[in-house]
Enzyme design. Structure first.
Site, short mmCIF file in Angstrom:
data_model
loop_
_atom_site.label_atom_id
_atom_site.label_comp_id
_atom_site.label_asym_id
_atom_site.label_seq_id
_atom_site.Cartn_x
_atom_site.Cartn_y
_atom_site.Cartn_z
N ARG A 62 0.85 -1.19 0.00
CA ARG A 62 0.00 0.00 0.00
C ARG A 62 0.89 1.24 0.00
O ARG A 62 1.77 1.40 0.85
CB ARG A 62 -0.88 0.02 1.24
CG ARG A 62 -1.72 1.28 1.37
CD ARG A 62 -2.28 1.41 2.77
NE ARG A 62 -2.97 2.69 2.94
CZ ARG A 62 -3.20 3.25 4.12
NH1 ARG A 62 -2.78 2.66 5.23
NH2 ARG A 62 -3.83 4.39 4.21
N ILE A 179 -12.60 6.18 9.92
CA ILE A 179 -12.19 6.95 11.10
C ILE A 179 -11.21 6.14 11.93
O ILE A 179 -11.55 5.11 12.52
CB ILE A 179 -13.41 7.34 11.95
CG1 ILE A 179 -14.42 8.08 11.08
CG2 ILE A 179 -12.97 8.23 13.11
CD1 ILE A 179 -15.70 8.42 11.79
N SER A 181 -6.64 6.70 13.20
CA SER A 181 -5.62 7.73 13.45
C SER A 181 -5.63 8.76 12.33
O SER A 181 -5.49 9.96 12.55
CB SER A 181 -4.23 7.08 13.56
OG SER A 181 -4.18 6.21 14.65
N ARG A 211 -3.44 15.20 13.21
CA ARG A 211 -3.52 16.10 12.05
C ARG A 211 -4.71 17.04 12.18
O ARG A 211 -5.76 16.65 12.66
CB ARG A 211 -3.59 15.29 10.76
CG ARG A 211 -2.25 14.72 10.34
CD ARG A 211 -2.40 13.78 9.16
NE ARG A 211 -2.41 12.39 9.58
CZ ARG A 211 -2.80 11.39 8.81
NH1 ARG A 211 -3.24 11.61 7.59
NH2 ARG A 211 -2.76 10.15 9.27
#
Length: 377
Positions: A62, A179, A181, A211
């Site tokens: 990924r 939803i 981290s 973030r």
């Protein structure tokens, strides 16, 4: 054929071994807060040996950002590595780790074909009006646009919701809420991503663990002048010291912030309110963008595990015809692949979908390997 799928996320490195795109994994495991180094891949190899997996036909990785040139899953070579490296400027907390993992695994398994699978790919054909920023033409020519992330997760939600509701993707308008981290919302209109909350980088959109999410673009200039911060310091703060951590002043872990909020800590309560409000606002906006909504789906660590979070988010969405069954919401087990949580009166389905990004990585890897075998690449 056996494929190892490697999924390096914000907080964990997950991996799985699959014999086909339609079977359960032979291995499904994770390493919390890993360093992307040789020791990590030695640990993965130990897992493989314990499970009797001695050979691999492919390894799928990924990669958060494919930049302007890479979208479809692609066999890795030196040119692909260079493009992933260039896109690191757009995903500085994700692409460097993915690239390091690709290079380390290519060294460890040199005879195995490696495939890069991009989180931006699902959003690649967003309408131009949705992905364009209102900035000078020279900026847009340089690649400044909205790309979106969590594409593998949102794509998995589309498949799971379609199967569960027994309706083809072409008939569904879904708001998918990943939803964890990192967090994002995606408007999936009849099988296509038409908008998503993350933009050119993974900073835009929802409040996340560390973030900031949506922010007035004038803020960096202001704090540079008022606080004397450098661009590097500002960027580091927006990525690593903001979000739930910045609002609560304590933790980026939603479970801890939720607990502290329940204890009456005002900063934690504010963090939870802002977090849920931002998600709810995007759900309403995307229902409007699609001209309606047939399903709202939750996935990701917090989306799957926190009934209280789901309740906070959907409270106030009755105006779109959504009504949650609180008993079903609280009874949901994260071990269940997909479940419906709406009341019998709800016009909008509410679902929880188990995140299966490793399976999505494996599927794309099998496809790329089969395309190569067929002479299509």
């Amino acid at each position: 054929m056996r494929v190892l799928a490697i999924n390096a996320g914000s907080a964990t490195l997950k991996f799985g071994v699959f014999e086909s795109a339609r079977t359960l994994p032979l291995i499904d495991s994770a390493i919390d807060h890993p360093a992307v180094d040789a020791a990590t891949f030695e640990e993965i190899e130990r897992h493989l040996h314990r499970a009797g997996v001695t050979t691999l036909d492919g390894i799928g990785h990924r990669v958060a950002h494919g930049g302007p040139l890479l979208s479809n899953a692609v066999l890795v070579d030196e040119e692909v590595e260079r493009e992933i490296g260039k896109a690191s400027a757009l995903a500085p907390h994700h692409n460097p780790a993915a690239l390091a993992g690709i290079r380390l695994t290519r060294e460890r398994w040199p005879g195995v074909r490696h495939v890069a699978v991009f989180d931006t790919a699902f959003h690649d054909d967003m309408p131009e009006y949705a992905h364009s920023y209102a900035v000078p033409p020279s900026w847009r020519a340089a690649g400044v646009r909205r790309y979106g992330f969590h594409g593998l997760s949102h794509q998995g939600v589309l498949a799971a919701v379609s199967t569960e509701l027994k309706r083809p993707p072409s008939e569904l308008r879904i708001v998918s809420c990943h939803i964890g981290s990192g967090a994002s919302v995606c408007a999936i209109d009849r099988g296509r991503s038409v908008d998503t909350s993350m933009g050119m980088t993974a900073l835009e959109g929802l409040v996340m663990g560390t973030r900031c999410g949506d922010l007035d673009p004038g803020v960096p200039g202001f704090v540079a002048r008022a606080l004397g911060l450098t661009l590097a310091q500002i960027e580091a703060a927006l990525y690593s010291d903001s979000g739930l951590k910045g609002l609560s002043g304590e933790s980026s872990d939603l479970r801890i912030v939720e607990k502290r909020a329940g204890e009456g800590v005002a900063a934690a309560q504010l963090a939870m309110q802002v977090h849920a409000y931002r998600v709810r606002k995007y759900i309403g906006a995307y229902a409007a963008a699609m001209g309606g909504c047939d399903a709202v789906a939750f996935t990701g660590g917090a989306g799957e595990n926190s009934a209280a979070l789901r309740r906070r988010i959907v409270d106030g969405l009755e105006f779109i015809g959504l009504e949650l069954d609180e008993e079903r919401n609280r009874a949901y087990s994260p071990n269940t692949e997909v479940a419906q949580l709406q009341s019998s009166r709800s016009a909008v389905a509410v679902l929880v979908v188990q995140a299966r990004e490793q399976l999505a990585i494996a599927r794309e890897t099998f496809r790329a390997l089969n395309d190569q075998a067929s002479g299509l690449v």
